[in-house]
Design a protein around this motif. Structure first.
Motif, PDB file in Angstrom:
ATOM      1  N   MET A   1     -42.892  -9.607  57.784  1.00 31.14           N
ATOM      2  CA  MET A   1     -43.456  -8.268  57.601  1.00 31.14           C
ATOM      3  C   MET A   1     -44.452  -8.281  56.444  1.00 31.14           C
ATOM      4  N   THR A   2     -45.642  -7.716  56.673  1.00 33.41           N
ATOM      5  CA  THR A   2     -46.674  -7.706  55.649  1.00 33.41           C
ATOM      6  C   THR A   2     -46.334  -6.714  54.549  1.00 33.41           C
ATOM      7  N   ALA A   3     -46.498  -7.144  53.303  1.00 32.23           N
ATOM      8  CA  ALA A   3     -46.193  -6.277  52.170  1.00 32.23           C
ATOM      9  C   ALA A   3     -47.221  -5.148  52.076  1.00 32.23           C
ATOM     10  N   PRO A   4     -46.800  -3.932  51.731  1.00 34.44           N
ATOM     11  CA  PRO A   4     -47.746  -2.828  51.526  1.00 34.44           C
ATOM     12  C   PRO A   4     -48.740  -3.163  50.411  1.00 34.44           C
ATOM     13  N   VAL A   5     -49.954  -2.666  50.545  1.00 31.49           N
ATOM     14  CA  VAL A   5     -50.995  -2.929  49.558  1.00 31.49           C
ATOM     15  C   VAL A   5     -51.467  -1.605  48.964  1.00 31.49           C
ATOM     16  N   PHE A   6     -51.360  -1.505  47.641  1.00 36.10           N
ATOM     17  CA  PHE A   6     -51.818  -0.346  46.886  1.00 36.10           C
ATOM     18  C   PHE A   6     -53.042  -0.771  46.074  1.00 36.10           C
ATOM     19  N   ARG A   7     -53.788   0.220  45.592  1.00 31.52           N
ATOM     20  CA  ARG A   7     -54.936  -0.130  44.736  1.00 31.52           C
ATOM     21  C   ARG A   7     -55.197   0.964  43.726  1.00 31.52           C
ATOM     22  N   PHE A   8     -55.625   0.555  42.540  1.00 26.66           N
ATOM     23  CA  PHE A   8     -56.114   1.475  41.520  1.00 26.66           C
ATOM     24  C   PHE A   8     -57.590   1.168  41.372  1.00 26.66           C
ATOM     25  N   ALA A   9     -58.442   2.205  41.496  1.00 26.04           N
ATOM     26  CA  ALA A   9     -59.877   1.936  41.620  1.00 26.04           C
ATOM     27  C   ALA A   9     -60.699   2.827  40.683  1.00 26.04           C
ATOM     28  N   GLY A  36     -44.440  -3.849  47.221  1.00 29.68           N
ATOM     29  CA  GLY A  36     -45.818  -4.061  47.636  1.00 29.68           C
ATOM     30  C   GLY A  36     -46.669  -4.735  46.585  1.00 29.68           C
ATOM     31  N   ARG A  37     -47.930  -4.894  46.909  1.00 32.24           N
ATOM     32  CA  ARG A  37     -48.920  -5.505  46.025  1.00 32.24           C
ATOM     33  C   ARG A  37     -49.798  -4.424  45.408  1.00 32.24           C
ATOM     34  N   VAL A 212     -64.787   1.260  53.435  1.00 29.31           N
ATOM     35  CA  VAL A 212     -65.073  -0.149  53.732  1.00 29.31           C
ATOM     36  C   VAL A 212     -64.192  -1.055  52.874  1.00 29.31           C
ATOM     37  N   ASP A 213     -64.103  -0.759  51.579  1.00 27.27           N
ATOM     38  CA  ASP A 213     -63.280  -1.567  50.675  1.00 27.27           C
ATOM     39  C   ASP A 213     -61.806  -1.551  51.082  1.00 27.27           C
ATOM     40  N   ASP A 214     -61.282  -0.362  51.358  1.00 28.03           N
ATOM     41  CA  ASP A 214     -59.866  -0.270  51.731  1.00 28.03           C
ATOM     42  C   ASP A 214     -59.580  -1.094  52.977  1.00 28.03           C
ATOM     43  N   ALA A 215     -60.504  -1.074  53.935  1.00 28.17           N
ATOM     44  CA  ALA A 215     -60.302  -1.850  55.161  1.00 28.17           C
ATOM     45  C   ALA A 215     -60.371  -3.349  54.879  1.00 28.17           C
ATOM     46  N   LEU A 216     -61.387  -3.784  54.129  1.00 26.42           N
ATOM     47  CA  LEU A 216     -61.556  -5.215  53.859  1.00 26.42           C
ATOM     48  C   LEU A 216     -60.430  -5.767  52.986  1.00 26.42           C
ATOM     49  N   GLN A 217     -59.879  -4.937  52.123  1.00 28.63           N
ATOM     50  CA  GLN A 217     -58.806  -5.393  51.240  1.00 28.63           C
ATOM     51  C   GLN A 217     -57.419  -5.179  51.825  1.00 28.63           C
ATOM     52  N   GLY A 218     -57.347  -4.619  53.019  1.00 34.45           N
ATOM     53  CA  GLY A 218     -56.050  -4.416  53.660  1.00 34.45           C
ATOM     54  C   GLY A 218     -55.188  -3.388  52.965  1.00 34.45           C
ATOM     55  N   VAL A 219     -55.821  -2.394  52.321  1.00 35.51           N
ATOM     56  CA  VAL A 219     -55.059  -1.364  51.611  1.00 35.51           C
ATOM     57  C   VAL A 219     -54.299  -0.510  52.624  1.00 35.51           C
ATOM     58  N   SER A 220     -53.008  -0.415  52.442  1.00 34.13           N
ATOM     59  CA  SER A 220     -52.165   0.355  53.365  1.00 34.13           C
ATOM     60  C   SER A 220     -51.729   1.684  52.777  1.00 34.13           C
ATOM     61  N   HIS A 221     -51.754   1.804  51.430  1.00 36.58           N
ATOM     62  CA  HIS A 221     -51.298   3.015  50.751  1.00 36.58           C
ATOM     63  C   HIS A 221     -52.333   3.411  49.699  1.00 36.58           C
ATOM     64  N   VAL A 222     -52.970   4.554  49.896  1.00 38.95           N
ATOM     65  CA  VAL A 222     -53.934   5.068  48.931  1.00 38.95           C
ATOM     66  C   VAL A 222     -53.236   6.116  48.074  1.00 38.95           C
ATOM     67  N   PRO A 245     -59.076   0.705  59.937  1.00 38.26           N
ATOM     68  CA  PRO A 245     -57.664   1.104  59.870  1.00 38.26           C
ATOM     69  C   PRO A 245     -57.470   2.302  58.944  1.00 38.26           C
ATOM     70  N   VAL A 246     -56.375   3.012  59.141  1.00 36.25           N
ATOM     71  CA  VAL A 246     -56.105   4.237  58.395  1.00 36.25           C
ATOM     72  C   VAL A 246     -54.902   4.030  57.480  1.00 36.25           C
ATOM     73  N   PRO A 247     -55.083   4.090  56.165  1.00 33.62           N
ATOM     74  CA  PRO A 247     -53.940   3.971  55.247  1.00 33.62           C
ATOM     75  C   PRO A 247     -53.097   5.247  55.267  1.00 33.62           C
ATOM     76  N   SER A 248     -51.928   5.176  54.649  1.00 32.91           N
ATOM     77  CA  SER A 248     -51.161   6.365  54.309  1.00 32.91           C
ATOM     78  C   SER A 248     -51.623   6.831  52.929  1.00 32.91           C
ATOM     79  N   TYR A 249     -51.447   8.117  52.643  1.00 28.85           N
ATOM     80  CA  TYR A 249     -51.968   8.685  51.405  1.00 28.85           C
ATOM     81  C   TYR A 249     -50.887   9.393  50.599  1.00 28.85           C
ATOM     82  N   PHE A 250     -51.065   9.362  49.281  1.00 25.75           N
ATOM     83  CA  PHE A 250     -50.274  10.197  48.379  1.00 25.75           C
ATOM     84  C   PHE A 250     -51.208  10.686  47.291  1.00 25.75           C
TER      85      PHE A 250
END
Length: 291
Positions: A1-9, A36-37, A212-222, A245-250
């Motif tokens: 299972m792929t780990a969720p990917v978060f990002r601070f930008a 996640g990452r 574009v960045d979220d898709a290329l980086q595989g971000v799953s949770h924004v 792809p569409v991430p989940s959001y919080f």
């Protein structure tokens, strides 16, 4: 299972403040909770305001808070080609058009309209919608103006984009930091009108670059501030028409200043560097934020 990917930008156009600290720490907490990452992305497409000094300050402040992130850090200014490719696709599909009206011309059109007593429509941030005058220009006239060096921005033809949708747009919004429940939110991109997608000198905008960045980086949770909640609608539209792809959001709470407004980088007394110099510690910052 792929780990969720978060990002601070963050954008390196000023010093990080308490609001940024809340966002970074919330991303870290949620990533840890989901096993996640966490990625760090430097959103520096504004080459006139973003500086290496502010970028270095971001790294110092986050390290002081005790945060770690994966390397390498993606810097948007190094990836204009990715955004250019997305823009060219939108151009080929005739979903953007060059808009030549200056800010002064837009203001004048709105003043003239409202002089008659009718209110001009505004976007969720309160800014007036673009009049759309240039959408009716003949292709030959557009080419003539571009060849003559007239300044312009590429704007999304919101009506044309909406016509491509086969079903209503939604996104998944977590209702709490623990991610125990979520709501399905209906996107309303039309309330933004024909937003700027790119400029003549920079082949992107915040909205285009972020999807574009979220898709290329595989971000799953924004995970980001509530001030960007409504922007999700226009970003969902871009994701859909670009096949991304569409991430989940919080969208977390905001840290407000004494005047009740969200913090700004101009409020230096809330800057992390200033707080550190005044003797604050990462623990006291967390306490200030209710963490």
């Amino acid at each position: 299972m792929t780990a969720p990917v978060f990002r601070f930008a963050p954008s390196p156009n000023g010093e990080l403040h308490l609001g940024h600290a809340l966002s970074a720490l919330t991303n870290r907490r949620m990533a840890d909770r989901a096993s996640g990452r966490l990625l760090l992305r430097i959103e520096d497409i504004d080459l006139t305001r973003c500086t290496p000094e502010f970028e270095a300050g971001i790294y110092r402040d986050l390290a002081w808070l005790g945060l770690a992130w994966e390397e390498p850090v993606r810097r948007q200014s190094e990836h204009f080609g990715d955004y250019e490719a997305a823009l060219q696709r939108l151009r080929r599909e005739e979903l953007v058009y060059p808009a030549f009206m200056s800010r002064g011309e837009i203001r004048a059109a709105i003043v003239e309209h409202e002089a008659g007593g009718a209110k001009w429509p505004r976007d969720p941030d309160g800014a007036p919608l673009y009049p759309g005058t240039d959408k009716r220009l003949a292709e030959s006239e557009r080419k003539r103006r571009i060849a003559a060096g007239a300044p312009f921005a590429w704007r999304l033809d919101a009506e044309a984009a909406a016509a491509r949708l086969e079903s209503p747009l939604h996104w998944r919004e977590w209702t709490d930091e623990a991610m125990t429940a979520s709501d399905e939110i209906a996107a309303e991109p039309g309330q933004w009108g024909d937003v700027v997608i790119a400029r003549r000198e920079i082949p992107t905008s915040y909205h285009l670059a972020v999807v574009v960045d979220d898709a290329l980086q595989g971000v799953s949770h924004v995970v980001r501030g509530r001030d960007l909640y409504f922007a999700t609608s226009i970003q969902r539209l871009l994701q859909q028409i670009l096949g991304l792809p569409v991430p989940s959001y919080f969208h977390h709470r905001l840290v407000l200043g004494p005047d009740g407004r969200k913090l700004s980088k101009s409020l230096r007394d809330t800057g992390l560097a200033a707080l550190r110099a005044a003797g604050e510690t990462p623990d006291t910052v967390r306490s200030r934020l209710g963490l």
